[in-house]
Design a protein around this motif. Structure first.
Motif, PDB file in Angstrom:
ATOM      1  N   LYS A  68    -111.844  36.159 -40.038  1.00 52.55           N
ATOM      2  CA  LYS A  68    -113.049  35.421 -40.454  1.00 52.55           C
ATOM      3  C   LYS A  68    -113.837  36.150 -41.536  1.00 52.55           C
ATOM      4  O   LYS A  68    -114.467  35.498 -42.381  1.00 52.55           O
ATOM      5  CB  LYS A  68    -113.925  35.107 -39.246  1.00 52.55           C
ATOM      6  CG  LYS A  68    -114.634  36.271 -38.600  1.00 52.55           C
ATOM      7  CD  LYS A  68    -115.515  35.765 -37.451  1.00 52.55           C
ATOM      8  CE  LYS A  68    -116.295  36.898 -36.801  1.00 52.55           C
ATOM      9  NZ  LYS A  68    -117.157  36.402 -35.698  1.00 52.55           N
ATOM     10  N   ASN A  71    -112.065  35.339 -44.719  1.00 51.53           N
ATOM     11  CA  ASN A  71    -112.377  33.946 -45.053  1.00 51.53           C
ATOM     12  C   ASN A  71    -113.766  33.843 -45.684  1.00 51.53           C
ATOM     13  O   ASN A  71    -113.973  33.120 -46.674  1.00 51.53           O
ATOM     14  CB  ASN A  71    -112.342  33.076 -43.797  1.00 51.53           C
ATOM     15  CG  ASN A  71    -110.944  32.891 -43.229  1.00 51.53           C
ATOM     16  OD1 ASN A  71    -109.951  33.143 -43.900  1.00 51.53           O
ATOM     17  ND2 ASN A  71    -110.871  32.452 -41.985  1.00 51.53           N
ATOM     18  N   SER A  75    -114.731  32.669 -49.488  1.00 49.85           N
ATOM     19  CA  SER A  75    -115.589  31.498 -49.706  1.00 49.85           C
ATOM     20  C   SER A  75    -116.702  31.779 -50.716  1.00 49.85           C
ATOM     21  O   SER A  75    -117.294  30.849 -51.268  1.00 49.85           O
ATOM     22  CB  SER A  75    -116.210  31.037 -48.384  1.00 49.85           C
ATOM     23  OG  SER A  75    -117.247  31.913 -47.970  1.00 49.85           O
ATOM     24  N   GLU A 179    -107.881  27.378 -48.727  1.00 45.41           N
ATOM     25  CA  GLU A 179    -109.056  26.662 -48.230  1.00 45.41           C
ATOM     26  C   GLU A 179    -108.676  25.588 -47.214  1.00 45.41           C
ATOM     27  O   GLU A 179    -109.452  25.264 -46.320  1.00 45.41           O
ATOM     28  CB  GLU A 179    -109.835  26.062 -49.399  1.00 45.41           C
ATOM     29  CG  GLU A 179    -110.572  27.130 -50.204  1.00 45.41           C
ATOM     30  CD  GLU A 179    -111.402  26.569 -51.335  1.00 45.41           C
ATOM     31  OE1 GLU A 179    -111.187  25.379 -51.702  1.00 45.41           O
ATOM     32  OE2 GLU A 179    -112.270  27.300 -51.852  1.00 45.41           O
ATOM     33  N   PRO A 182    -107.090  28.456 -43.843  1.00 44.40           N
ATOM     34  CA  PRO A 182    -107.634  29.816 -43.881  1.00 44.40           C
ATOM     35  C   PRO A 182    -107.034  30.675 -42.765  1.00 44.40           C
ATOM     36  O   PRO A 182    -106.275  30.187 -41.912  1.00 44.40           O
ATOM     37  CB  PRO A 182    -109.130  29.594 -43.665  1.00 44.40           C
ATOM     38  CG  PRO A 182    -109.198  28.327 -42.860  1.00 44.40           C
ATOM     39  CD  PRO A 182    -108.064  27.466 -43.348  1.00 44.40           C
ATOM     40  N   TYR A 183    -107.381  31.946 -42.785  1.00 43.29           N
ATOM     41  CA  TYR A 183    -106.945  32.839 -41.715  1.00 43.29           C
ATOM     42  C   TYR A 183    -107.499  32.383 -40.375  1.00 43.29           C
ATOM     43  O   TYR A 183    -108.626  31.872 -40.287  1.00 43.29           O
ATOM     44  CB  TYR A 183    -107.441  34.258 -41.967  1.00 43.29           C
ATOM     45  CG  TYR A 183    -106.653  35.060 -42.972  1.00 43.29           C
ATOM     46  CD1 TYR A 183    -105.276  34.935 -43.092  1.00 43.29           C
ATOM     47  CD2 TYR A 183    -107.306  35.979 -43.790  1.00 43.29           C
ATOM     48  CE1 TYR A 183    -104.574  35.688 -44.006  1.00 43.29           C
ATOM     49  CE2 TYR A 183    -106.604  36.746 -44.711  1.00 43.29           C
ATOM     50  CZ  TYR A 183    -105.231  36.598 -44.812  1.00 43.29           C
ATOM     51  OH  TYR A 183    -104.531  37.348 -45.715  1.00 43.29           O
TER      52      TYR A 183
END
Length: 323
Positions: A68, A71, A75, A179, A182-183
């Motif tokens: 996260k 990610n 972003s 996107e 994502p992970y």
């Protein structure tokens, strides 16, 4: 923007300034930005970041997650490609970025790539052997991997491991696909879990030996039990791989590995006392590998209470999140 370079940081140490120096010294036609996501550094990391034209975002340590956090960093950028590296991965050439993106463009179905790791000078020679052997197995030129044989993929564990291997110590992904996919928010192996999903969706990955970073560790021997526990816990999540079904299998596996290490040690141009030291090191480290790794690999078989107990008392990832 062509590329967003994302670096999670925490107490990065003196090496990090060299990493940023190399990143901002790249000879490339691609426009790039650098995004650092710091999760509670107490050393000079933030001051180092502020010396460079980086975008800095700070999060509490409790909010860190290997998936996260990356990610989140991704972003915050706009690059067509997202490059992930770690704070201790030093680009080895000033063409690292150029070669990486060129490799990603070799095939429109390539959605991820990983570059070679070089051991740092002074890396202990057991780790040096393992790092060099791992990357030699992927080829000496830009090489594209994809699922050519679904039946083989389902049958052969080794083939699955090759296709799923991915390392975001030195990796690149295509933003449009990342996107959408994502992970995962996992404690370990977010990069390989993602790569396996991409391969199974029919995409391709590329290995780029011309995008090298220096990345190796001389960890304290006392840390390996926790590291192997986390590593094999993650490997089960990806591949359902367990090094042993039963603890009674471990003595045979341990003896075989230590013998192999000792044969390698005997070939090294070092003195007898040093060889004995490394043989003892191998014995203790492989004990940690097989016992810690088996505990991690069997994690899914334990009760929730036992899982929490083991994580609290063994897992390095647990301690990192709680720090």
């Amino acid at each position: 923007m062509d590329v967003s370079i994302v670096i999670p940081t925490k107490n990065a140490g003196s090496l990090f300034e060299k990493v940023l120096d190399m990143i901002f010294s790249q000879k490339t036609i691609y426009e790039y930005e650098v995004i650092c996501v710091d999760s509670g550094s107490k050393d000079q990391t933030l001051e180092v970041i502020k010396k460079y034209p980086c975008k800095l975002y700070q999060i509490p340590a409790s909010e860190f997650g290997h998936g996260k956090t990356r990610n989140y960093g991704a972003s915050k950028g706009t690059g067509t490609y997202i490059v992930f590296i770690t704070q201790d991965a030093l680009p080895a050439t000033d063409t690292w970025l150029q070669n990486f993106i060129d490799a990603m463009k070799k095939d429109p179905e390539v959605v991820g790539g990983f570059g070679i790791h070089y051991p740092y000078p002074g890396c202990n020679f057991i780790d040096k052997r393992d790092i060099e052997g791992l990357f030699q197995g992927f080829g000496s030129d830009n090489t594209i991997f994809y699922m050519e044989d679904k039946e083989r993929y389902e049958r052969e564990e080794g083939y699955r491991h090759v296709l799923a291997f991915f390392s975001d110590n030195n990796s690149c992904v295509r933003r449009d696909v990342f996107e959408q996919h994502p992970y995962d928010d996992v404690n370990f192996a977010e990069d390989q879990i993602w790569a396996r999903k991409m391969i199974e969706l029919g995409y391709k990955k590329v290995y780029c030996p011309f995008a090298p970073v220096y990345h190796s560790h001389n960890f304290k021997l006392s840390t390996y039990f926790a590291r192997y526990y986390d590593e094999y816990k993650g490997l089960y999540e990806i591949h359902q791989y367990m090094m042993a079904q039963h603890f009674r299998q471990l003595p045979r596996l341990w003896v075989r590995q230590v013998r192999g290490d000792c044969a390698y040690i005997r070939q090294q141009p070092i003195g007898k006392k040093t060889k004995i030291k490394w043989a003892i090191y191998s014995a203790f480290r492989n004990f940690d590998r097989f016992v810690g790794g088996t505990l991690g690999g069997k994690y899914h078989t334990y009760s929730e209470a036992k899982q929490k107990f083991l994580d609290k008392h063994i897992s390095q990832q647990y301690r990192q999140r709680k720090a």
